[in-house]
Design an enzyme around this catalytic site. Structure first.
Site, PDB file in Angstrom:
ATOM      1  N   GLY A 125      36.622  19.775  30.268  1.00  0.00           N
ATOM      2  CA  GLY A 125      36.447  19.770  31.711  1.00  0.00           C
ATOM      3  C   GLY A 125      37.505  20.585  32.440  1.00  0.00           C
ATOM      4  O   GLY A 125      38.672  20.629  32.052  1.00  0.00           O
TER       5      GLY A 125
ATOM      6  N   HIS B 194      39.230  43.108  38.401  1.00  0.00           N
ATOM      7  CA  HIS B 194      39.737  43.588  39.689  1.00  0.00           C
ATOM      8  C   HIS B 194      38.630  43.560  40.738  1.00  0.00           C
ATOM      9  O   HIS B 194      38.101  44.602  41.128  1.00  0.00           O
ATOM     10  CB  HIS B 194      40.287  45.017  39.538  1.00  0.00           C
ATOM     11  CG  HIS B 194      41.308  45.140  38.456  1.00  0.00           C
ATOM     12  ND1 HIS B 194      41.121  45.906  37.328  1.00  0.00           N
ATOM     13  CD2 HIS B 194      42.527  44.557  38.324  1.00  0.00           C
ATOM     14  CE1 HIS B 194      42.180  45.803  36.547  1.00  0.00           C
ATOM     15  NE2 HIS B 194      43.052  44.995  37.125  1.00  0.00           N
TER      16      HIS B 194
END
Length: 211
Positions: free
Chosen positions: A149, A126
């Site tokens: 990737g 958060h």
């Protein structure tokens, strides 16, 4: 030209330092230990490595790499171009970090981990949390794991030893040892021993590692 901040850098033998490299940078208002880099390092142009970090021998960067303070990096580690490593991470021996990766604070990357290009690790649920220093100490990538990737790894995640994460995945849960996982969100797909080499060069991928 390069700039080494005298008194803040300790280099081993045979260093190769590219143009416009900054070594031993100190953030304003902080007092840090020296930047220590072992033998035979190659630091390519436009890279910046802060004071207060310790790096082993055989270290290599690509171009335009940023490594902040407080990192502990093992031997024979390579970091690709345009990668950012924030402060206070632990990176083991033989780790390969490809180009354009982002590693935030407090991540543990064990030995021989392989991170593909564009891997992003996130470390807080958060943002901006007032207790960031407490809740961000959570991401761990265990020995010999491979991350494809453009994978995103979320906060509070552990990726298991020898496991493989497929390209483009979003990892929001712990991954056990010795498995293959991919998807958004990531899902377990098979055991690492069930992989096949589609080109036929090996009976199974990672056979050379004894897996």
């Amino acid at each position: 030209m390069d700039m080494i901040h005298e008194g803040f850098v300790e280099l081993g033998i045979n260093p190769i330092i590219g143009e416009y490299v900054l070594l031993g940078v100190c953030p304003p208002g902080k007092t840090l230990d020296k930047l220590r880099i072992g033998n035979n390092p190659v630091v390519r142009s436009h890279s910046v490595i802060y004071a207060g970090t310790k790096i082993g021998s055989g270290f290599q960067t690509g171009h335009d790499v940023l490594i902040r303070e407080g990192n502990v990096i093992g031997d024979n580690v390579s970091v690709g171009s345009h990668t950012v490593i924030e402060r206070e991470n632990q990176i083991g021996d033989g780790v390969r970090i490809h180009s354009s990766c982002f590693i935030p604070e407090f991540v543990i990357i064990e030995e021989k981990v392989w991170l593909g290009p564009g891997v992003t690790i996130l470390n807080v649920l958060h943002p901006p949390c007032p207790r960031f220093e407490d809740c961000a100490r959570s991401v761990r990538i265990k020995k010999n794991a491979k991350v494809g990737g453009n994978v995103t790894i979320g906060p509070r995640v552990t990726i298991g030893e020898n496991s493989l994460i497929g390209m483009g995945s979003v990892v929001t849960q712990d991954i056990p040892d010795n498995v293959v996982a991919w998807g958004n969100p990531v899902r377990l797909r098979k055991e690492i021993g069930e992989l096949t080499c589609v080109l036929g060069y090996y009976e199974t991928p990672y056979q050379w590692e004894g897996l």
